[in-house]
Design an enzyme around this catalytic site. Structure first.
Site, PDB file in Angstrom:
ATOM      1  N   SER A  13       0.839  -1.196   0.000  1.00  0.00           N
ATOM      2  CA  SER A  13       0.000   0.000   0.000  1.00  0.00           C
ATOM      3  C   SER A  13       0.880   1.256   0.000  1.00  0.00           C
ATOM      4  CB  SER A  13      -0.900  -0.031   1.247  1.00  0.00           C
ATOM      5  OG  SER A  13      -1.205   1.258   1.713  1.00  0.00           O
TER       6      SER A  13
HETATM    7  N1  LIG Z   1      -7.041   8.872   0.970  1.00  0.00           N
HETATM    8  C1  LIG Z   1      -6.198   7.839   1.499  1.00  0.00           C
HETATM    9  C2  LIG Z   1      -6.261   6.661   0.532  1.00  0.00           C
HETATM   10  C3  LIG Z   1      -5.615   5.439   1.086  1.00  0.00           C
HETATM   11  C4  LIG Z   1      -5.876   4.258   0.174  1.00  0.00           C
HETATM   12  O1  LIG Z   1      -6.455   4.387  -0.910  1.00  0.00           O
HETATM   13  N2  LIG Z   1      -5.467   3.077   0.622  1.00  0.00           N
HETATM   14  C5  LIG Z   1      -5.725   1.893  -0.135  1.00  0.00           C
HETATM   15  C6  LIG Z   1      -4.543   0.956  -0.060  1.00  0.00           C
HETATM   16  S1  LIG Z   1      -3.127   1.706  -0.817  1.00  0.00           S
HETATM   17  C7  LIG Z   1      -6.944   1.216   0.468  1.00  0.00           C
HETATM   18  O2  LIG Z   1      -6.848   0.338   1.271  1.00  0.00           O
HETATM   19  N3  LIG Z   1      -8.109   1.700   0.072  1.00  0.00           N
HETATM   20  C8  LIG Z   1      -9.362   1.224   0.530  1.00  0.00           C
HETATM   21  C9  LIG Z   1     -10.454   2.207   0.212  1.00  0.00           C
HETATM   22  O3  LIG Z   1     -10.143   3.333  -0.235  1.00  0.00           O
HETATM   23  O4  LIG Z   1     -11.628   1.849   0.401  1.00  0.00           O
HETATM   24  C10 LIG Z   1      -4.766   8.349   1.645  1.00  0.00           C
HETATM   25  O5  LIG Z   1      -4.460   9.409   1.081  1.00  0.00           O
HETATM   26  O6  LIG Z   1      -3.965   7.736   2.336  1.00  0.00           O
END
Ligand SMILES: N[C@@H](CCC(=O)N[C@@H](CS)C(=O)NCC(=O)O)C(=O)O
Length: 225
Positions: A13
């Site tokens: 991730s």
């Molecule tokens: N807006 C968050 C996004 C984080 C994200 O998209 N994580 C992914 C893995 S890299 C996830 O698990 N997403 C699940 C989801 O968005 O429902 C950030 O900027 O950290």
């Protein structure tokens, strides 16, 4: 310490990678306020299955938006732009189990740096660290001895560390996780709340009652742009 940030992360991730970078950069300041930071390896695939979520890139609209978000995050966190590896989707089970073993047996700095390298090798160098020989190469670059590496890789295939990764993943699910990075934060009053994402630190600092200025806009006259 009066408060704690438990960070549940997977090297697959990129947002876990940014969060780890950011928390490490701010650890000294956090500790000065009595806040401890601990990183816990989880298996994001298991979090998706357990929570009924799907990786964001499986929904075309999210995948399209994700490209913008990812570029912005790299700029904000000061890392080179990441690129989707040729071996996508990435299997992180073995590296994540190795991390649990490393966390238990080696100094924290070595453990956290190994975590960061796993993401960097995948997303900046296009190296498939799910392959044992590449994983071994990465560990060697962190000065693990040949004997250490054999032990780490053997542990990653053992029932004990399979179970340990499952337990960490289940713990994250029990704390409400549906993605990564997932945080469980305890403030000085002993209250606890979840936070999701590498873009929610302002909310986290608010919750922890910490002074911060990171996202304040500086008036044009005072800015050195
Ligand atoms: N807006 C968050 C996004 C984080 C994200 O998209 N994580 C992914 C893995 S890299 C996830 O698990 N997403 C699940 C989801 O968005 O429902 C950030 O900027 O950290």
């Amino acid at each position: 310490m009066t408060g704690k940030i438990d960070a549940y992360i997977d090297c697959v991730s990129p947002y876990s990678y940014y969060a780890a970078l950011y928390l490490r950069r701010n650890r000294k300041a956090l500790e000065s306020h009595g806040i401890e930071v601990e990183f816990h390896p989880i298996f994001l695939g298991g979090v998706n299955v357990g929570s009924g979520n799907k990786p964001p890139w499986t929904l075309p609209a999210k995948a399209a938006y994700g490209k913008f978000d990812s570029q912005r995050a790299c700029k904000y966190f000061g890392v080179p732009p990441i690129r989707t590896p040729d071996f996508f989707p990435i299997l992180s089970i073995m590296p994540q189990r190795c991390l649990i073993y490393i966390k238990k047996h080696y100094p924290r700095e070595k453990y956290e740096r190994t975590f960061l390298s796993l993401s960097e090798w995948m997303y900046h160098q296009n190296i498939d660290v799910s392959k044992p020989e590449k994983l071994a190469e990465l560990l060697k670059s962190h000065d693990f001895t040949t004997e250490d590496i054999e032990k780490i890789l053997a542990a990653a295939s053992s029932p004990e560390y399979k179970q340990a990764l499952t337990a960490n993943t289940q713990k994250a699910l029990d704390l409400g996780a549906y993605g990564a990075p997932w945080f469980w934060v305890r403030n000085a009053q002993g209250q606890e709340e979840p936070f999701f994402g590498s873009d929610r630190f302002a909310f986290m600092w608010q919750y922890l009652g910490l002074p911060f200025q990171d996202i304040s806009i500086i008036e044009k006259e005072k800015a050195k742009l």
